[in-house]
Design an enzyme around this catalytic site. Structure first.
Site, PDB file in Angstrom:
ATOM      1  N   CYS A   1       6.645  35.398  17.253  1.00 45.60           N
ATOM      2  CA  CYS A   1       5.731  34.355  17.064  1.00 45.60           C
ATOM      3  C   CYS A   1       6.188  33.101  16.849  1.00 45.60           C
ATOM      4  CB  CYS A   1       4.805  34.960  15.783  1.00 45.60           C
ATOM      5  SG  CYS A   1       4.000  36.362  15.845  1.00 45.60           S
TER       6      CYS A   1
ATOM      7  N   HIS B   1      -4.262  32.127  16.157  1.00 46.83           N
ATOM      8  CA  HIS B   1      -2.850  32.397  16.381  1.00 46.83           C
ATOM      9  C   HIS B   1      -2.472  33.043  17.869  1.00 46.83           C
ATOM     10  CE1 HIS B   1       1.177  33.397  15.813  1.00 46.83           C
ATOM     11  NE2 HIS B   1       1.046  34.878  15.464  1.00 46.83           N
TER      12      HIS B   1
ATOM     13  N   CYS C   1      -5.519  38.630   7.559  1.00 48.88           N
ATOM     14  CA  CYS C   1      -4.752  38.766   8.624  1.00 48.88           C
ATOM     15  C   CYS C   1      -5.121  37.722   9.709  1.00 48.88           C
ATOM     16  CB  CYS C   1      -4.806  39.976   9.262  1.00 48.88           C
ATOM     17  SG  CYS C   1      -4.659  41.487   8.060  1.00 48.88           S
ATOM     18  N   SER C   2      -4.353  37.141  10.670  1.00 43.47           N
ATOM     19  CA  SER C   2      -4.464  36.097  11.598  1.00 43.47           C
ATOM     20  C   SER C   2      -4.950  37.082  12.705  1.00 43.47           C
ATOM     21  CB  SER C   2      -3.240  35.544  12.004  1.00 43.47           C
ATOM     22  OG  SER C   2      -2.330  36.205  12.289  1.00 43.47           O
TER      23      SER C   2
END
Length: 377
Positions: free
Chosen positions: A83, A326, A207-208
Site C-alpha cells: 500500500c 484506497h 475499513c478502507s
C-alpha cells in the site's frame, strides 16, 4: 532538505469505473499532471502499483505511460511496496533528481480493483503479509491485525469503539466536500457504530474500501511554489509476533523522525496532514507515532475535534483512505495531490494559511512507511 519541487498534479475521481481500463485511468491522471506543469520534457517515469499483474494481468506500466504519451525512449519503472507503492515511487523519483541523473520526473500511481471479486482482491492484498509464517497459517488478515491492535488500545487506554467511529465520521464529512472522493453520501455516528462488523471491533466504516483510481505528479529540480522539503522511508516488522509494543508501528515513527530531521522541523510546525488510515485504528496510532499527540492519547485528540479540518492539527482533509478511497498504488500520490492543493490554497476543506504539510503512506502491517514534508514557498 531536497532541491525538488512539485510542478504539476493530476488525479482521477476515485470509485468504481467498470467502463474504464487501468491504462485509461493511469493516462488520465498523467495527462492532467503534465498539463498542470506546462507539458515539460520528462526524463523518467515511476509508477506505483501493487496488484496490476495479480488481478488485472497488466505490468510494464511505466513503458505504457512513456509510449502512449510520446515521452520518448526514457527510463521507466513500476514500483511495488504494497500500500506504500505510491509513496515509494515518489521517493524513487526524488532520488533520481537528487542524484543528478534527471531534471524532471513524472510519478504516478494506479490501481484497478472493482472488477474483481472481494475474495480475489483479498487474496492479492494478503501478498503484502509474510506468507511463510505461522501467523499466516493461523489465518491472520489485515482487518484481523488492526482489530487486535484496536482491542489492545481499548484495554490500555480510555478509548472505545465510539472513538474509532469518530475518526470514520470525520473523514466521511471531509470527503463530502471533495468531488474526487469515492464516498459522497453522509453518514451518522450511530450508523457507523452499528454497521456490519468486519472483525471485532472494526465495522464496515472502520475499513478502507476497494477502489479504482489514479493520481500523478510532475516533480523537478526547477523551483516552483511547492517545495518537497524532505523524503524519508523506513521498514518494520512483518509479523505481529515481532512487535515490541503492539500499539507502536516503528516504520511510521522512524520515517517520521527522519523526515522531520531532514526538513529541520518538528510535528508542532506541520499545518495539515494526510495519513494512511487504511483502518480507523491506524489513523489513531499514526498521529501518535508522528508526534502530533502523546502516546495512548490520540483518541483524546479525536474526541476533542483537534484532527478535524477546523482543528489545530487537521488530518485527512481529503477524506482519507476511509472515504476518499484506497486504490492501493495510487494512494501515496493522491495524498501529495491533496496536500499540494492545500498549499496552493485551492483544496476542499482548505486550511487557512497552510505552509507546511506532511504525508505518511503505509505498506503491509507496518512493513514500509514513507513520509514526505512539503512547503509552500
Amino acid at each position: 532538505m531536497t532541491n525538488v519541487y512539485v510542478h504539476g498534479i493530476g488525479m482521477t475521481q476515485f470509485g468504481t469505473f467498470v467502463d474504464k481500463s487501468m491504462k485509461e485511468l493511469l493516462l488520465e491522471a498523467c495527462i492532467k499532471a503534465l498539463e498542470d506543469a506546462g507539458n515539460p520534457k520528462v526524463d523518467a517515469v515511476y509508477v506505483g502499483n501493487f496488484m496490476g499483474g495479480a488481478i488485472y494481468n497488466q505490468e510494464i506500466l511505466g513503458a505504457i505511460v512513456a509510449n502512449e504519451l510520446g515521452l520518448g525512449f526514457i527510463p521507466t519503472a513500476k514500483v511495488e511496496g504494497a500500500c506504500a507503492s505510491g509513496g515509494i515511487a515518489l521517493r524513487q523519483g526524488i532520488m533520481g533528481i537528487l542524484s543528478g541523473e534527471y531534471e524532471t520526473v513524472l510519478v504516478a500511481g494506479v490501481e484497478k480493483m472493482k472488477h474483481a471479486s472481494t475474495s480475489e482482491v483479498t487474496q492479492a492484498i494478503n501478498a503484502a503479509m509474510d506468507n511463510d509464517s505461522n501467523e499466516k497459517q493461523a489465518g491472520l488478515t489485515f482487518p484481523g491485525f488492526f482489530g487486535v491492535l484496536a482491542n489492545r488500545y481499548f484495554y490500555e487506554t480510555g478509548a472505545s469503539k465510539k472513538h474509532l467511529a469518530m475518526v470514520a465520521l470525520k473523514n466521511r464529512e471531509h470527503a463530502l466536500n471533495n468531488p474526487l472522493a469515492q464516498f459522497q453520501k453522509p453518514a451518522t455516528l450511530d450508523e457507523i457504530m452499528n454497521a456490519r462488523i468486519i472483525t471485532n471491533p472494526l465495522g464496515l466504516f472502520d475499513c478502507s474500501p476497494m477502489t479504482d483510481g489514479a493520481a500523478a505528479l510532475v516533480i523537478s529540480k526547477k523551483k516552483s511554489g511547492v517545495h518537497i522539503r524532505s523524503s524519508a522511508q523506513s521498514s518494520g516488522p512483518t509479523q505481529m509476533q515481532d512487535a515490541d509494543d503492539l500499539l507502536s508501528i516503528p516504520a511510521i515513527r522512524e520515517s517520521g523522525r527522519l523526515a522531520y530531521e531532514k526538513a529541520g522541523v518538528g510535528p508542532e510546525d506541520i499545518d495539515v496532514v494526510e495519513i494512511h488510515d487504511c483502518f480507523s485504528m491506524t489513523e489513531v496510532l499514526a498521529i501518535e507515532e508522528l508526534g502530533f499527540f502523546n502516546k495512548r492519547e490520540g483518541w483524546k485528540a479525536v474526541e476533542e475535534g483537534r484532527t478535524k479540518s477546523t482543528g489545530d492539527k487537521p488530518v485527512n482533509t481529503s477524506g482519507g483512505l476511509l472515504s476518499r478511497g484506497h486504490p492501493i498504488g495510487a494512494t501515496g500520490i493522491a495524498q501529495i495531490y491533496h496536500l499540494v492543493r492545500q498549499l496552493r490554497g485551492t483544496a476542499p476543506n482548505q486550511v487557512d494559511g497552510a505552509r507546511l504539510a506532511l504525508a505518511q503512506n503505509l505498506g503491509g502491517t507496518g512493513s514500509y512507511s514513507t513520509v514526505h514534508i512539503l512547503e509552500r514557498v
